[in-house]
Design a protein around this motif. Structure first.
Motif, short mmCIF file in Angstrom:
data_model
loop_
_atom_site.label_atom_id
_atom_site.label_comp_id
_atom_site.label_asym_id
_atom_site.label_seq_id
_atom_site.Cartn_x
_atom_site.Cartn_y
_atom_site.Cartn_z
N VAL A 39 15.55 11.32 -15.63
CA VAL A 39 16.49 10.94 -14.66
C VAL A 39 15.56 10.37 -13.25
N ASP A 40 14.39 10.44 -13.10
CA ASP A 40 13.54 10.05 -12.22
C ASP A 40 12.04 9.62 -12.78
N LYS A 41 12.01 8.25 -13.06
CA LYS A 41 10.75 7.92 -13.75
C LYS A 41 9.56 7.52 -12.77
N ASN A 42 9.94 7.92 -11.60
CA ASN A 42 9.05 7.29 -10.26
C ASN A 42 8.05 8.53 -9.98
N ASP A 43 8.11 9.72 -10.29
CA ASP A 43 7.42 10.93 -10.22
C ASP A 43 6.00 10.90 -10.61
N ALA A 44 4.99 11.56 -10.29
CA ALA A 44 3.62 11.59 -11.06
C ALA A 44 3.87 12.47 -12.26
N SER A 45 4.80 13.22 -12.44
CA SER A 45 5.12 13.71 -13.60
C SER A 45 5.75 13.16 -14.67
N THR A 46 6.61 12.15 -14.16
CA THR A 46 7.33 11.58 -15.32
C THR A 46 7.09 10.16 -15.61
N ARG A 47 6.09 9.62 -14.66
CA ARG A 47 5.80 8.32 -14.88
C ARG A 47 5.15 8.07 -16.28
N GLY A 48 5.26 6.89 -16.88
CA GLY A 48 4.89 6.61 -18.30
C GLY A 48 5.46 7.72 -19.33
N LEU A 49 6.18 8.22 -19.14
CA LEU A 49 6.98 9.06 -20.23
C LEU A 49 8.08 8.19 -20.78
N PRO A 50 8.36 8.26 -22.02
CA PRO A 50 9.47 7.65 -22.50
C PRO A 50 10.80 7.86 -22.00
N ALA A 51 11.76 7.28 -21.77
CA ALA A 51 12.99 7.49 -21.19
C ALA A 51 13.68 8.77 -21.98
N ARG A 52 13.51 8.89 -23.11
CA ARG A 52 14.06 9.92 -23.99
C ARG A 52 13.11 10.32 -24.78
N TRP A 53 12.92 11.85 -25.14
CA TRP A 53 12.16 12.24 -26.08
C TRP A 53 12.47 13.67 -26.65
N GLU A 54 12.21 13.58 -28.03
CA GLU A 54 12.88 14.94 -28.59
C GLU A 54 11.72 16.02 -28.47
N PHE A 55 12.43 17.28 -28.36
CA PHE A 55 11.70 18.47 -27.98
C PHE A 55 12.32 19.49 -28.72
N GLY A 56 11.79 21.00 -28.60
CA GLY A 56 12.37 22.07 -29.12
C GLY A 56 12.09 23.13 -27.91
N ASP A 57 13.38 23.49 -27.69
CA ASP A 57 13.30 24.65 -26.46
C ASP A 57 14.61 25.53 -26.57
N GLU A 58 14.66 26.51 -25.72
CA GLU A 58 15.71 27.52 -25.52
C GLU A 58 16.73 26.71 -24.71
N TRP A 59 16.54 25.94 -23.87
CA TRP A 59 17.46 25.22 -23.14
C TRP A 59 18.18 26.05 -22.23
N TYR A 60 17.71 26.50 -21.19
CA TYR A 60 17.76 27.61 -20.14
C TYR A 60 19.33 27.11 -19.55
N ASN A 61 19.99 28.00 -19.20
CA ASN A 61 21.13 28.05 -18.38
C ASN A 61 20.94 28.67 -17.10
N LEU A 62 21.40 28.10 -15.95
CA LEU A 62 20.75 28.59 -14.60
C LEU A 62 22.19 28.69 -13.95
N VAL A 63 21.94 30.07 -13.05
CA VAL A 63 23.01 30.57 -12.05
C VAL A 63 21.85 30.96 -11.05
N PRO A 64 22.10 30.70 -9.81
CA PRO A 64 22.77 29.34 -9.34
C PRO A 64 22.38 28.06 -9.81
N PHE A 65 23.19 27.14 -9.60
CA PHE A 65 22.68 25.74 -9.96
C PHE A 65 21.90 25.09 -8.89
#
Length: 327
Positions: free
Chosen positions: A194-220
């Motif tokens: 959602v932000d491709k300008n950060d040092a951590s995201t620059r150069g990564l594909p706009a969308r990529w497949e991954f496997g995880d547990e996909w944490y739900n968060l509280v608070p948001f």
């Protein structure tokens, strides 16, 4: 003449800083999940960073902390011995692979699960928590971490760093004003930038497949710069995974009962998985990703492993000052 209520609301919205959230991204499903005030300067405005005079850095150095005082992830392997850099076993995959990632980037790294080692942080450019759990720090360590951030230190929290220090509000704020609540099955899905300008995201594909547990968060999460989300509509097949050594829970934890209370519904159309913020004088880069050991391996063939490793390496570099932070 009195201004109308709508005019006042509009004026306040215009005056709000860029990071301010009006409601929650993704709609009302994320409302009413808490928005506590942690009593510190936090957000994406660099005024919250203490840019104090500091000694020049000849080589970037990070400290990896993986202590668990509750559930332990299989990727961490068996608990480590005391001191800095104890001997690793074949199942201590995260510690070994983080050494490789550091070496690939020219960084020095120490690792520990010894709380006594967490009182001397000032020699590190970044402190990295990976899948820690519950009360992993004692009071001396908590004090040292807070003072380290206040001196302009850098913190990176990965995966179950969000299942840590639940009852310490300052740490919850450090995570972005959020905590792990629960997760569904370990399964594949798409990570979306959602932000491709950060040092951590620059150069990564706009969308990529991954496997995880996909944490739900509280608070948001609030007052952060969101970097990546998971597309909940892309949730796919459950994946096989290694089991934790000796079970997920330590001795003394009772078995789980069948749940009779409500389940977290997920975050709908905006489910964040990576973000950054300035916090109480320091820098914090966070991701809920990183459950499986194969995500850290250079040649494990796990979907999205290369992208995940680039993401966390960029986050570490940014909190250290080796790359621009959170912009």
């Amino acid at each position: 003449m009195k201004a109308s209520l709508s005019a006042i609301v509009t004026a306040l919205a215009i005056a709000a800083p860029a990071w301010a959230q009006n409601g929650n991204p993704g709609g009302s499903i994320n409302d009413n999940l808490g928005n506590p005030d942690y009593g510190v300067c936090r957000g994406v405005d660099a005024k919250c960073f203490h840019q104090w005079k500091r000694e020049p850095t000849s080589k970037y150095r990070i400290l990896l902390f993986t202590r668990t005082a509750g559930p332990r992830h299989a990727a961490l392997g068996k608990a480590l011995g005391s001191g800095l850099n104890p001997m690793l076993g074949p199942d201590n995959i995260i510690q070994r692979e983080m050494q490789r990632i550091a070496a690939d980037n020219g960084w020095a790294i120490d690792y520990t699960e010894d709380p006594a080692q967490m009182v001397n942080l000032s020699g590190y450019n970044a402190v990295v928590f990976v899948s820690t759990s519950r009360d992993a720090l004692d009071d001396n360590g908590k004090t040292a971490l807070r003072q380290y951030l206040r001196a302009g230190g850098g913190f990176v929290g990965i995966h179950n760093a969000f299942g840590t220090m639940y009852n310490w509000p300052w740490y919850e704020g450090l995570l972005g004003g959020t905590n792990f609540y629960d997760h569904g099955p370990f399964r594949k899905a798409d990570v979306v930038m959602v932000d491709k300008n950060d040092a951590s995201t620059r150069g990564l594909p706009a969308r990529w497949e991954f496997g995880d547990e996909w944490y739900n968060l509280v608070p948001f999460p609030t007052k952060v710069r969101f970097l990546a989300t998971v597309d909940e509509k892309s949730y796919g097949a459950t994946l096989e995974q290694p089991r934790p050594p000796g079970g997920a829970f330590p001795l003394g934890f009772p078995p789980r009962l069948p749940s009779v209370v409500g389940r977290h519904p997920g975050h709908g159309s905006f489910h964040p998985v990576a973000w950054c913020q300035y916090y109480d004088g320091g820098k914090a880069w966070l991701t809920t990703l990183g459950h499986d050991a194969r995500a850290y391996e250079a040649d494990g063939g796990f979907m999205g492993a290369q992208q995940f490793q680039k993401l966390i390496a960029g986050g570490i570099a940014s909190v250290m000052g080796a790359k621009p932070f959170c912009r």
